[in-house]
Write an enzyme that holds these catalytic residues in place. Structure first.
Site, PDB file in Angstrom:
ATOM      1  N   LYS A 128       0.871  -1.187   0.000  1.00 17.30           N
ATOM      2  CA  LYS A 128       0.000   0.000   0.000  1.00 17.30           C
ATOM      3  C   LYS A 128       0.901   1.229   0.000  1.00 17.30           C
ATOM      4  O   LYS A 128       2.046   1.159   0.442  1.00 17.30           O
ATOM      5  CB  LYS A 128      -0.881   0.003   1.263  1.00 17.30           C
ATOM      6  CG  LYS A 128      -2.113   0.861   1.155  1.00 17.30           C
ATOM      7  CD  LYS A 128      -3.259   0.172   0.450  1.00 17.30           C
ATOM      8  CE  LYS A 128      -4.394   1.125   0.171  1.00 17.30           C
ATOM      9  NZ  LYS A 128      -5.595   0.430  -0.333  1.00 17.30           N
ATOM     10  N   ASP A 168      -6.982   4.292  -4.679  1.00 22.87           N
ATOM     11  CA  ASP A 168      -7.649   4.177  -3.379  1.00 22.87           C
ATOM     12  C   ASP A 168      -8.265   5.562  -3.141  1.00 22.87           C
ATOM     13  O   ASP A 168      -8.484   6.315  -4.116  1.00 22.87           O
ATOM     14  CB  ASP A 168      -6.644   3.797  -2.265  1.00 22.87           C
ATOM     15  CG  ASP A 168      -7.328   3.426  -0.946  1.00 22.87           C
ATOM     16  OD1 ASP A 168      -7.896   2.338  -0.852  1.00 22.87           O
ATOM     17  OD2 ASP A 168      -7.313   4.246  -0.005  1.00 22.87           O
TER      18      ASP A 168
END
Ligand code: NDP
Length: 449
Positions: A128, A168
């Site tokens: 991430k 995201d």
């Protein structure tokens, strides 16, 4: 040593090293409570410090991102990439651009991603990244300059066989385009290094819809398992971004009534239901005008806008939290339960607090943790990677069918590992153990690296 003290001593060790990272500790605690008992019962995992290895990122990268705003002022942001675990494939996980981004939030997201990607059954490790950059109020040119500056450093750490980022919060089709453009220029290669790409340059059909659709497909599987469905159900949704929009679309298609949507300024409540035409208006409002959700009332004055609140006090059968972490607490959970809510399927990552989840479990309602129910997004990213490697595009129907299949398989895996003695399905336990087993087996096979 008893089970409780095993879990406590493990968590003490993780706290000692990461004490200043509350979101990361929250995510680790949830996994430890269900996975450690499983490790103790299974000799092949016991005594190998396997979970301790999993909570330590393989690599953490932080970097400076300098860019120039429209007024000619030099701005400085912080960029991150957490490469958490590559036991079963290249690191894979989104990039988040939001002012709240910090190491704790990205480590929790990367840790969750490892389990989620494993659940999809596709060969993807977990990662991430992102930045504390705030895209709100920025011009397209400023967004482009920031994305280019961000990629001018990130490019040396990623690659289609190494690490494949996606979108995201704050990173949608526009940002992926700018990021890809800079990667292609400086690497001098056209590869599937990012997912969520546009359709004319390597993207997959259904990728924009996948997380929201998948969250609803998962809820549908949980309901079906109880002989129920979405038809005529009142559904409360938080958020109004990518995940919330397509969750709403799928609920409407399945005959449910969507009552709310929200953003960080508050929520709208439309008692008549948000139908496809109203949803198209929201999509234009959020994706093109980049306006606030309160402007919904200008077109639909019968609705209400409740400022600064989350939508959980609206009576509903099904709740889909699709905005952000820790947006649904114990008090909200109790309100939902008192109002007769029978099912919660998380579209966002870790939107329910630990106490909220305990309340749902106590009441024995259907509860799906994000790492299972929102895995459709990354699964379809995995399908985008496959199509890029094949240099071939599947049709909309083919991708949607594969997405449905994957969500159904994740549901079955949760049942396999999450069924309690009384028959109640603990989807948190099921998702954690099913996700763990595949990664742990790969790590054991690869030795101590
Ligand atoms: P978007 O940026 O498209 O939308 C985010 C939405 O959540 C917006 O409505 C935003 O409101 C709201 N929001 C963000 N931060 C906050 C906050 N602190 N408080 C209240 N509302 C907030 O993001 P996505 O829809 O892509 O992501 C939503 C969630 O889903 C995140 O948890 C993400 O990690 C998760 N997720 C996303 C996937 C994807 O494929 N996109 C895949 C799997 C999970 P505002 O506009 O006011 O900021």
């Amino acid at each position: 040593m008893c089970m409780k003290s095993n879990i406590e001593s493990f968590l003490d060790l993780v706290k000692e090293r990461n004490g200043h990272e509350p979101e990361f500790l929250q995510a680790v605690e949830e996994v430890a409570e269900t996975v450690i008992p499983y490790i103790i019962e299974n000799d092949i995992y016991y005594g190998k410090n396997i979970l301790l290895r999993m909570v330590e990122p393989e690599r953490v990268i932080t970097f400076r991102v300098c860019w120039v705003d429209d007024q000619g002022e030099i701005r400085v942001n912080r960029g991150y990439r957490i490469q958490m675990n590559s036991a079963i494939g290249p690191y894979k996980g989104g990039l988040r651009f939001h002012p709240t981004v910090n190491m704790s939030i990205l480590k929790f997201l990367a840790f969750e991603q490892v389990f989620k990607n494993s659940l999809t059954t596709l060969p993807m490790g977990g990662g991430k990244g992102g930045s504390d950059f705030d895209p709100k109020g920025k011009s397209d040119n400023e967004i482009m300059r920031f994305c280019h500056a961000f990629m001018s450093e990130l490019f040396r750490h990623i690659g289609h066989n190494t690490d494949v980022p996606a979108g995201d919060i704050g990173v949608g089709a526009r940002e992926i385009g700018f990021l890809f453009g800079m990667y292609k220029k400086i690497s001098n290669g056209f590869t599937g290094v990012l997912t969520g790409k546009g359709m004319s340059w390597g993207g997959s059909l259904i990728r924009p819809e996948a997380t929201g659709y998948g969250t609803v497909y998962f809820a549908q599987k949980m309901l079906e398992n109880k002989g129920d469905n979405f038809e005529g159900k009142n559904v409360v949704i938080s958020g109004s971004g990518n995940v919330a929009q397509y969750a709403a679309e799928k609920v409407i298609q399945l005959g449910g009534k969507v009552l709310t949507l929200s953003d960080s300024s508050g929520y709208i409540y439309d008692a008549e239901g948000i139908n496809i035409e109203k949803l198209a208006f929201v999509m234009q409002l959020k994706n093109e005008k980049r306006a606030r959700i309160s402007e919904y009332l200008e077109a639909y004055p019968n609705a209400e806008f409740i400022k600064g609140k989350t939508p959980w006090d609206i009576k509903c059968d099904i709740a889909l939290p699709c905005a952000t972490q820790n947006e649904l607490n114990e008090e909200d959970a109790n309100i939902l339960l008192n109002n007769g809510c029978i099912c919660v399927s998380e579209g966002a990552n870790m939107p329910s607090t630990k106490d909220a989840i305990t309340a749902f479990h106590k009441a024995k309602i259907l509860f799906a943790p994000g790492k299972a129910s929102n895995a459709g997004g990354v699964a379809t990213s995995g399908l985008e990677m496959t199509q890029n490697s094949l240099r071939f595009n599947w049709t909309r129907e083919e991708v949607d069918l594969k997405l449905k299949d994957i969500m159904s398989n994740i549901h079955d895996a949760c049942i396999e590992y999450g069924k309690d003695e009384d028959g109640y399905i603990d989807y948190v336990k099921g998702a954690n153990i099913a996700g763990f087993v595949k990664v742990a087996d790969a790590m054991l096979a690869q030795g101590i690296v």
